[in-house]
Write an enzyme that holds these catalytic residues in place. Structure first.
Site, PDB file in Angstrom:
ATOM      1  N   ALA A   1       0.787  -1.236  -0.059  1.00 10.04           N
ATOM      2  CA  ALA A   1       0.009  -0.023  -0.019  1.00 10.04           C
ATOM      3  C   ALA A   1       0.732   1.423   0.042  1.00 10.04           C
ATOM      4  CB  ALA A   1      -0.859   0.244   1.257  1.00 10.04           C
TER       5      ALA A   1
ATOM      6  N   TRP B   1       1.826   5.713   0.618  1.00 14.16           N
ATOM      7  CA  TRP B   1       1.693   6.556   1.743  1.00 14.16           C
ATOM      8  C   TRP B   1       0.760   7.705   1.790  1.00 14.16           C
ATOM      9  CZ3 TRP B   1       2.810  10.930  -0.581  1.00 14.16           C
ATOM     10  CH2 TRP B   1       3.517  11.149  -1.495  1.00 14.16           C
TER      11      TRP B   1
ATOM     12  N   LYS C   1       1.914  -4.879   3.077  1.00 10.60           N
ATOM     13  CA  LYS C   1       2.938  -3.960   3.705  1.00 10.60           C
ATOM     14  C   LYS C   1       2.624  -2.632   3.245  1.00 10.60           C
ATOM     15  CE  LYS C   1       6.891  -2.336   1.548  1.00 10.60           C
ATOM     16  NZ  LYS C   1       6.854  -1.092   2.257  1.00 10.60           N
TER      17      LYS C   1
ATOM     18  N   GLU D   1      -1.845  -0.276  -9.580  1.00  7.63           N
ATOM     19  CA  GLU D   1      -2.525   0.982  -9.726  1.00  7.63           C
ATOM     20  C   GLU D   1      -1.415   1.828  -9.568  1.00  7.63           C
ATOM     21  OE1 GLU D   1      -3.484   4.312  -9.192  1.00  7.63           O
ATOM     22  OE2 GLU D   1      -4.562   3.797  -7.350  1.00  7.63           O
TER      23      GLU D   1
ATOM     24  N   CYS E   1      -3.443  10.310  -7.246  1.00  4.49           N
ATOM     25  CA  CYS E   1      -3.276   9.867  -8.537  1.00  4.49           C
ATOM     26  C   CYS E   1      -4.216  10.344  -9.493  1.00  4.49           C
ATOM     27  CB  CYS E   1      -3.215   8.274  -8.598  1.00  4.49           C
ATOM     28  SG  CYS E   1      -1.741   7.580  -7.998  1.00  4.49           S
TER      29      CYS E   1
ATOM     30  N   GLU F   1       4.195  13.535 -13.164  1.00  3.61           N
ATOM     31  CA  GLU F   1       3.370  13.643 -11.969  1.00  3.61           C
ATOM     32  C   GLU F   1       4.102  14.377 -10.919  1.00  3.61           C
ATOM     33  OE1 GLU F   1       0.499  10.692  -9.735  1.00  3.61           O
ATOM     34  OE2 GLU F   1       2.242   9.960 -10.320  1.00  3.61           O
TER      35      GLU F   1
END
Length: 479
Positions: A152, A154, A178, A251, A285, A381
């Site tokens: 996962a 932050w 994790k 993702e 995102c 990004e």
């Protein structure tokens, strides 16, 4: 006077443990820039232990009835509601997010999403039986894939943990999850909450760094690796998983175009876009950070957006009037600052463009105009509270520029013309197209992108299906 640091621990096979070799990582509160906890730096021995626990628990969890798994997930959702204030406080310290926004914007959808997947657990079915060859009946079984290695991010550590474990558990898989090395605290708390509800070994949490994640993905046990993170991390996971043909769910990043046409209500568009661009400090995102506005309203729109930025506040988690908190870490602050420092001469900073204060990792709401399609800040990004604005001449140019990035996660169109909105929704090469809104998500609808934004879906029945495999069973009728 020295304040004792909180000590976080892994959760393996129903018990909390330090890393086998005793290594730790300092955990920093982004709102203060100060260390407030230490977390395990898990190594191979810890990964082995967690994977062994998940593998041992898998047969019984796989064979539990859908109704049994549903009851467990519903209990987890109830427990999240009961421990909501603990989760809110932990996540705020974990990320620096405003307390009130965690309370209103994260806890309710998390609980709803767990309950959605609790319902999905009862829908683990194949297509109807049929005779496709004389004398034989075929059926399709939909089964869990096995142990899932999950990583996962932050930016939404608590909510993304839910997006990982809820569909996996609902489908009958076991999990080794994790969290990011910068935001492990809320995931450890989730393990405490879930631990008294699920059988031991079904849900495990490993804290650590990218090497811990790599060891999880490369481990022989998992049948599936799932990550929400950067494109770089996704490419590494896909490469590692390919060595033994693991299923991969990615993702990754986004660079959402926000296409604003001349018939748009500018005030409403600016309000919606500024919130969707600055929410969570732009660390999303799907954030509305790349605006393409028709040339006839460009100047008026930029003026209004710059004013909205000037009126948007960032600050401490206990300040009820702020929209967002700090960037997650010092490296992220440096990354966002670097994009602004490297702006080309033709760009203009209309608002913000600087750090706020000297404590923590706060950055001002920023608007940049005068940009060209090939500028770095348009193509890459930023993952910060920065909205860029470009001017387009017509619909064809808007589509061309919108699609002309490596990412393809989310987008939005702002217009009163229904036919134009439908044309744009077809033409935009993104996994989600919002019309006259940007950023709302619901459990029933899929979230996921194309191109370098990854593949696979979160949320929805599509996300549930990603955690299952299909088996054909054929029976001879004369046997």
């Amino acid at each position: 006077m020295t304040t004792e640091l909180r000590r976080l621990r892994n959760y393996i096979n129903g018990e909390f443990r330090d890393a086998a070799d005793g290594r730790t990582i300092d955990v920093i509160n982004p709102a203060t820039g100060e260390v407030y906890a230490v977390s395990p730096l898990s190594g191979q021995a810890d990964v082995d232990a967690a994977m062994d626990a998940a593998a041992a628990a898998f047969p019984a969890w796989r064979d539990a009835t859908p109704a049994e798994r549903q009851r467990v997930l519903l209990k987890i959702a109830d427990a999240f509601e009961e421990r909501a204030e603990d989760l809110i406080a932990c996540e705020s310290e974990n990320t620096g997010k405003p307390l009130e926004l965690v309370r209103t914007e994260e806890i309710p959808p998390m609980v709803d999403q767990i309950r959605f997947f609790a319902g999905a657990a009862r829908m683990l079915e194949g297509r109807s039986a049929g005779e496709y060859m004389e004398g034989h009946t075929s059926i399709v079984r939909r089964e869990p894939v096995g142990v899932c290695a999950q990583v996962a991010p932050w930016n939404y550590p608590m909510m993304m943990a839910v997006w990982k474990f809820a569909p996996a558990l609902a489908a009958g898989n076991t999990v080794v999850l994790k969290p990011s090395d910068t935001t492990p605290a809320s995931t450890v708390l989730i393990a405490e909450i879930i631990g008294s509800i699920v059988p031991k070994g079904v849900f495990n949490v490993l804290c650590g760094d990218r090497e811990t994640g790599r060891a999880m993905v490369e481990h022989r046990t998992p049948a599936m690796a799932s990550i929400t993170g950067s494109v770089r991390a996704g490419i590494q996971v896909a490469a590692s998983a390919s060595k033994d043909v693991k299923r991969v769910h990615l993702e990754l990043g986004g660079k959402a175009p926000v296409v604003v046409f001349e018939d748009t209500d500018i005030a409403k568009a600016v309000e919606g876009i500024s919130v969707a661009g600055y929410f969570n400090a732009g660390q999303d995102c799907t954030a509305a950070t790349r605006v393409l506005v028709h040339e006839s309203i460009h100047d008026q729109f930029v003026t209004a957006l710059a004013q909205a930025a000037a009126e948007t506040r960032t600050g401490a988690p206990d300040d009820a009037d702020v929209l967002y908190g700090p960037l997650n870490n010092a490296n992220q602050l440096a990354q966002v600052s670097g994009f602004i420092d490297r702006l080309p001469a033709h760009a203009k900073v209309e608002a913000g463009g600087h750090r706020v204060g000297d404590k923590g990792y706060f950055y001002a709401p920023t608007v940049v105009s005068g940009l060209k399609q090939d500028d770095e800040i348009v193509q890459q990004e930023v993952f910060g509270p920065v909205i860029t604005v470009q001017s387009f001449a017509d619909e064809a140019q808007a589509v061309e520029w919108a699609n002309d990035v490596e990412y393809a996660l989310a987008s939005s169109v702002w217009t009163k013309d229904h036919a134009r909105a439908m044309r744009m929704s077809k033409a935009l090469d993104f996994g989600c197209v919002w019309i006259n809104t940007h950023i709302p998500l619901v459990a029933e609808m899929p979230h996921g992108g194309f191109k370098k934004s990854g593949y696979g879906k979160d949320l929805s029945a599509y996300g549930f299906d990603d955690y299952t495999r299909i088996k054909h069973v054929m029976t001879a009728l004369d046997g």
